[in-house]
Design a protein around this motif. Sequence first.
Motif, PDB file in Angstrom:
ATOM      1  N   GLN A  79       0.847  -1.199   0.000  1.00 13.48           N
ATOM      2  CA  GLN A  79       0.000   0.000   0.000  1.00 13.48           C
ATOM      3  C   GLN A  79       0.878   1.242   0.000  1.00 13.48           C
ATOM      4  OE1 GLN A  79      -3.492  -0.060   0.063  1.00 13.48           O
ATOM      5  NE2 GLN A  79      -3.476   2.144  -0.172  1.00 13.48           N
ATOM      6  N   LEU A  80       0.544   2.204  -0.862  1.00 14.54           N
ATOM      7  CA  LEU A  80       1.253   3.479  -0.961  1.00 14.54           C
ATOM      8  C   LEU A  80       0.244   4.614  -0.819  1.00 14.54           C
ATOM      9  CD1 LEU A  80       3.336   2.635  -4.137  1.00 14.54           C
ATOM     10  CD2 LEU A  80       4.201   2.706  -1.807  1.00 14.54           C
ATOM     11  N   PRO A  81       0.690   5.760  -0.323  1.00 17.18           N
ATOM     12  CA  PRO A  81      -0.210   6.916  -0.264  1.00 17.18           C
ATOM     13  C   PRO A  81      -0.346   7.555  -1.650  1.00 17.18           C
ATOM     14  CG  PRO A  81       1.960   7.552   0.487  1.00 17.18           C
ATOM     15  CD  PRO A  81       2.010   6.060   0.225  1.00 17.18           C
ATOM     16  N   VAL A  82      -1.384   8.333  -1.833  1.00 19.02           N
ATOM     17  CA  VAL A  82      -1.552   9.152  -3.041  1.00 19.02           C
ATOM     18  C   VAL A  82      -1.578  10.599  -2.595  1.00 19.02           C
ATOM     19  CG1 VAL A  82      -3.148   9.795  -4.892  1.00 19.02           C
ATOM     20  CG2 VAL A  82      -2.741   7.383  -4.394  1.00 19.02           C
ATOM     21  N   PRO A  83      -0.708  11.443  -3.146  1.00 18.85           N
ATOM     22  CA  PRO A  83       0.219  11.187  -4.242  1.00 18.85           C
ATOM     23  C   PRO A  83       1.405  10.329  -3.782  1.00 18.85           C
ATOM     24  CG  PRO A  83       0.470  13.438  -3.486  1.00 18.85           C
ATOM     25  CD  PRO A  83      -0.681  12.853  -2.718  1.00 18.85           C
ATOM     26  N   VAL A  84       1.928   9.540  -4.718  1.00 18.86           N
ATOM     27  CA  VAL A  84       2.983   8.595  -4.381  1.00 18.86           C
ATOM     28  C   VAL A  84       4.355   9.242  -4.245  1.00 18.86           C
ATOM     29  CG1 VAL A  84       1.825   6.584  -5.356  1.00 18.86           C
ATOM     30  CG2 VAL A  84       3.335   7.960  -6.809  1.00 18.86           C
ATOM     31  N   GLY A  85       4.515  10.445  -4.784  1.00 15.19           N
ATOM     32  CA  GLY A  85       5.821  11.106  -4.707  1.00 15.19           C
ATOM     33  C   GLY A  85       6.892  10.232  -5.335  1.00 15.19           C
ATOM     34  N   ASP A  86       8.025  10.057  -4.636  1.00 12.75           N
ATOM     35  CA  ASP A  86       9.115   9.246  -5.200  1.00 12.75           C
ATOM     36  C   ASP A  86       9.049   7.786  -4.763  1.00 12.75           C
ATOM     37  OD1 ASP A  86       9.881   9.478  -2.568  1.00 12.75           O
ATOM     38  OD2 ASP A  86      11.831  10.368  -2.992  1.00 12.75           O
ATOM     39  N   LEU A  87       7.908   7.353  -4.209  1.00 11.42           N
ATOM     40  CA  LEU A  87       7.750   5.961  -3.805  1.00 11.42           C
ATOM     41  C   LEU A  87       7.459   5.042  -4.975  1.00 11.42           C
ATOM     42  CD1 LEU A  87       5.560   6.519  -0.621  1.00 11.42           C
ATOM     43  CD2 LEU A  87       8.002   5.907  -0.692  1.00 11.42           C
ATOM     44  N   LEU A  88       7.019   5.602  -6.073  1.00  8.15           N
ATOM     45  CA  LEU A  88       6.675   4.833  -7.264  1.00  8.15           C
ATOM     46  C   LEU A  88       7.323   5.530  -8.456  1.00  8.15           C
ATOM     47  CD1 LEU A  88       4.811   2.358  -7.791  1.00  8.15           C
ATOM     48  CD2 LEU A  88       3.002   3.971  -8.340  1.00  8.15           C
ATOM     49  N   ARG A  89       8.011   4.764  -9.273  1.00  6.41           N
ATOM     50  CA  ARG A  89       8.726   5.324 -10.421  1.00  6.41           C
ATOM     51  C   ARG A  89       8.403   4.545 -11.685  1.00  6.41           C
ATOM     52  NH1 ARG A  89      14.818   5.962  -7.965  1.00  6.41           N
ATOM     53  NH2 ARG A  89      14.290   7.498  -6.382  1.00  6.41           N
ATOM     54  N   THR A  90       8.705   5.173 -12.800  1.00 10.94           N
ATOM     55  CA  THR A  90       8.541   4.494 -14.086  1.00 10.94           C
ATOM     56  C   THR A  90       9.853   3.872 -14.564  1.00 10.94           C
ATOM     57  OG1 THR A  90       8.891   6.563 -15.282  1.00 10.94           O
ATOM     58  CG2 THR A  90       6.599   5.923 -14.802  1.00 10.94           C
ATOM     59  N   GLU A  91      10.931   4.135 -13.857  1.00  9.64           N
ATOM     60  CA  GLU A  91      12.251   3.569 -14.146  1.00  9.64           C
ATOM     61  C   GLU A  91      12.816   2.986 -12.865  1.00  9.64           C
ATOM     62  OE1 GLU A  91      13.734   3.546 -17.180  1.00  9.64           O
ATOM     63  OE2 GLU A  91      12.052   4.613 -18.078  1.00  9.64           O
ATOM     64  N   PRO A  92      13.644   1.956 -12.947  1.00  6.57           N
ATOM     65  CA  PRO A  92      14.222   1.400 -11.715  1.00  6.57           C
ATOM     66  C   PRO A  92      15.086   2.429 -10.999  1.00  6.57           C
ATOM     67  CG  PRO A  92      15.190   0.366 -13.666  1.00  6.57           C
ATOM     68  CD  PRO A  92      14.107   1.283 -14.139  1.00  6.57           C
ATOM     69  N   GLY A  93      15.170   2.304  -9.681  1.00  7.91           N
ATOM     70  CA  GLY A  93      15.910   3.268  -8.857  1.00  7.91           C
ATOM     71  C   GLY A  93      17.331   3.203  -8.967  1.00  7.91           C
TER      72      GLY A  93
END
Length: 131
Positions: free
Chosen positions: A117-131
Amino acid sequence: MLPTGWEPVRRPADGERVGWLVPAGRLVVPATLVGTPLGPAQDRAAAAQLLVEQGLRALDRRWWCRLPDRLPGGVLSAADPPADWDWRSVVLVEVSPAGCTVRPEFAEPAELRARAQLPVPVGDLLRTEPG
């Protein structure tokens, strides 16, 4: 919790929420339902149109989230990931203004029912590229 001033954009055909208009001075940033920018700051009409055309489609992709090596059964909060969690590929399972749920994209058998579970807005917790 969504920041004050974020305005929902709904698809005209059926009223489905497709994203958010995030204030940016006199302009707005079109943001997906998880709060990630879909484009640069622009006028309201153009931002809303972009969200109607691409907002939901932008969610259907591989995302990256910091998770433990093996996600335990049930739902785990990933809102404050420890430093030893690595970036893993995930897919979105559910999104609402209250938060979003992800699952590993390539789950091991023991993780098939596991979620994070992540909060919305996700900020930098979710990315479209690997970290």
